[in-house]
Write a protein that holds these residues in place. Sequence first.
Motif, mmCIF file in Angstrom:
data_model
loop_
_atom_site.group_PDB
_atom_site.id
_atom_site.type_symbol
_atom_site.label_atom_id
_atom_site.label_comp_id
_atom_site.label_asym_id
_atom_site.label_seq_id
_atom_site.Cartn_x
_atom_site.Cartn_y
_atom_site.Cartn_z
ATOM 1 N N SER A 102 78.453 -2.929 -39.771
ATOM 2 C CA SER A 102 79.190 -2.730 -41.017
ATOM 3 C C SER A 102 79.204 -1.253 -41.405
ATOM 4 O O SER A 102 78.468 -0.441 -40.829
ATOM 5 C CB SER A 102 78.574 -3.585 -42.125
ATOM 6 O OG SER A 102 77.209 -3.285 -42.288
ATOM 7 N N PRO A 103 80.024 -0.866 -42.373
ATOM 8 C CA PRO A 103 80.171 0.555 -42.733
ATOM 9 C C PRO A 103 78.879 1.237 -43.174
ATOM 10 O O PRO A 103 78.737 2.453 -43.020
ATOM 11 C CB PRO A 103 81.178 0.517 -43.884
ATOM 12 C CG PRO A 103 81.952 -0.736 -43.657
ATOM 13 C CD PRO A 103 80.979 -1.719 -43.096
ATOM 14 N N ASP A 104 77.922 0.467 -43.721
ATOM 15 C CA ASP A 104 76.668 1.067 -44.180
ATOM 16 C C ASP A 104 75.618 1.144 -43.083
ATOM 17 O O ASP A 104 74.456 1.454 -43.336
ATOM 18 C CB ASP A 104 76.121 0.296 -45.381
ATOM 19 C CG ASP A 104 75.940 -1.188 -45.088
ATOM 20 O OD1 ASP A 104 76.245 -1.617 -43.952
ATOM 21 O OD2 ASP A 104 75.508 -1.929 -45.998
ATOM 22 N N GLU B 106 74.485 -1.369 -41.171
ATOM 23 C CA GLU B 106 73.803 -2.634 -40.888
ATOM 24 C C GLU B 106 74.356 -3.223 -39.582
ATOM 25 O O GLU B 106 75.572 -3.252 -39.361
ATOM 26 C CB GLU B 106 74.010 -3.632 -42.032
ATOM 27 C CG GLU B 106 73.298 -3.251 -43.314
ATOM 28 C CD GLU B 106 71.871 -3.771 -43.359
ATOM 29 O OE1 GLU B 106 71.340 -4.188 -42.308
ATOM 30 O OE2 GLU B 106 71.285 -3.759 -44.465
ATOM 31 N N ASN C 194 73.118 -6.395 -46.964
ATOM 32 C CA ASN C 194 74.355 -6.308 -47.742
ATOM 33 C C ASN C 194 75.044 -7.652 -47.935
ATOM 34 O O ASN C 194 76.158 -7.719 -48.468
ATOM 35 C CB ASN C 194 75.324 -5.314 -47.082
ATOM 36 C CG ASN C 194 75.668 -5.704 -45.650
ATOM 37 O OD1 ASN C 194 75.583 -6.858 -45.262
ATOM 38 N ND2 ASN C 194 76.053 -4.707 -44.855
ATOM 39 N N VAL D 294 81.237 -4.928 -47.375
ATOM 40 C CA VAL D 294 81.169 -3.512 -47.753
ATOM 41 C C VAL D 294 82.483 -2.840 -47.357
ATOM 42 O O VAL D 294 83.034 -3.120 -46.286
ATOM 43 C CB VAL D 294 79.979 -2.824 -47.054
ATOM 44 C CG1 VAL D 294 79.925 -1.348 -47.411
ATOM 45 C CG2 VAL D 294 78.680 -3.532 -47.413
ATOM 46 N N TYR E 59 84.420 -1.467 -39.930
ATOM 47 C CA TYR E 59 83.584 -2.443 -39.221
ATOM 48 C C TYR E 59 83.860 -2.337 -37.727
ATOM 49 O O TYR E 59 84.988 -2.042 -37.312
ATOM 50 C CB TYR E 59 83.891 -3.868 -39.689
ATOM 51 C CG TYR E 59 83.286 -4.237 -41.019
ATOM 52 C CD1 TYR E 59 82.137 -5.019 -41.099
ATOM 53 C CD2 TYR E 59 83.854 -3.785 -42.210
ATOM 54 C CE1 TYR E 59 81.582 -5.352 -42.326
ATOM 55 C CE2 TYR E 59 83.300 -4.111 -43.437
ATOM 56 C CZ TYR E 59 82.172 -4.897 -43.481
ATOM 57 O OH TYR E 59 81.616 -5.232 -44.694
#
Length: 260
Positions: A162-164, A166, A177, A200, A204
């Motif tokens: 994911s963008p953060d 994770e 998230n 988020v 991705y």
Amino acid sequence: MKMLIPLLFPVLLAASATGAAAQAAIDTPTSGWRSAPPRQRDFVQEVHYPAASVNVNGRSASALIRGHIGASAKAGADGARQPARLVVDGVAMPLSTDEDGGFARPWSFGSGSHGVEVRAPGGGPGKRTQFYEAQAGRVPTRLRVVLSWDSDNTDLDLHVVSPDGEHVFYGARVAGNGGALDVDVTTGFGPEIFATPSPVRGAYHVFVNYYGAGERRDVITTAQVAIVEDEGTPREKQQVFRVPMRKPGELTLVRSFLVP
């Protein structure tokens, strides 16, 4: 013509019996309106290794697709079992059955209208049910990624970054998230499903890893990845990608996409 009737009658009876034996039945969900519990652990199920089948112990009927297909466990010419076909809200995938033709698949349904169809192996008779989830408090799935593949006794793994940063996969199935991988299927067909009610924003990346094929090293399998965004809303978007996986150990970036 009169002589042909006694000869054809047993053949027609056999064909009719075969069709009846392969008839699909869906025990849950049933058609109509329903109001499931508003809070429930739908996204993640326990996995007991070796993960030869999907574990559905303790699952509520509202979070299951369960039924039976007669004669569905017959093997093909190469001795491999033939999967049934499951279609959920337009996303099609193979469906494993047990020796008696039974199936049970966890699924997270949000509020609103849903369609579930099960088709017998080899194009046999199918069964479809349409229902409306009236519980407005049900958590909707805003992003769903479904991995399935077309060969028995093979292990493909879904990885979602994911963008953060994770990274959700079989070794870390729940992210901080809110994203989660439901199960780790190790014996063929899948599906493995990543889902999140609150994706988020940002980029991705969806990877598929060909983890193994038992003692065989020459099994080419085709992975299918379905990406569903804004599920159950007027903005819903579905994308399906198919990629050949040629050998164990192969890691493939299937798709990168933005969630605005």
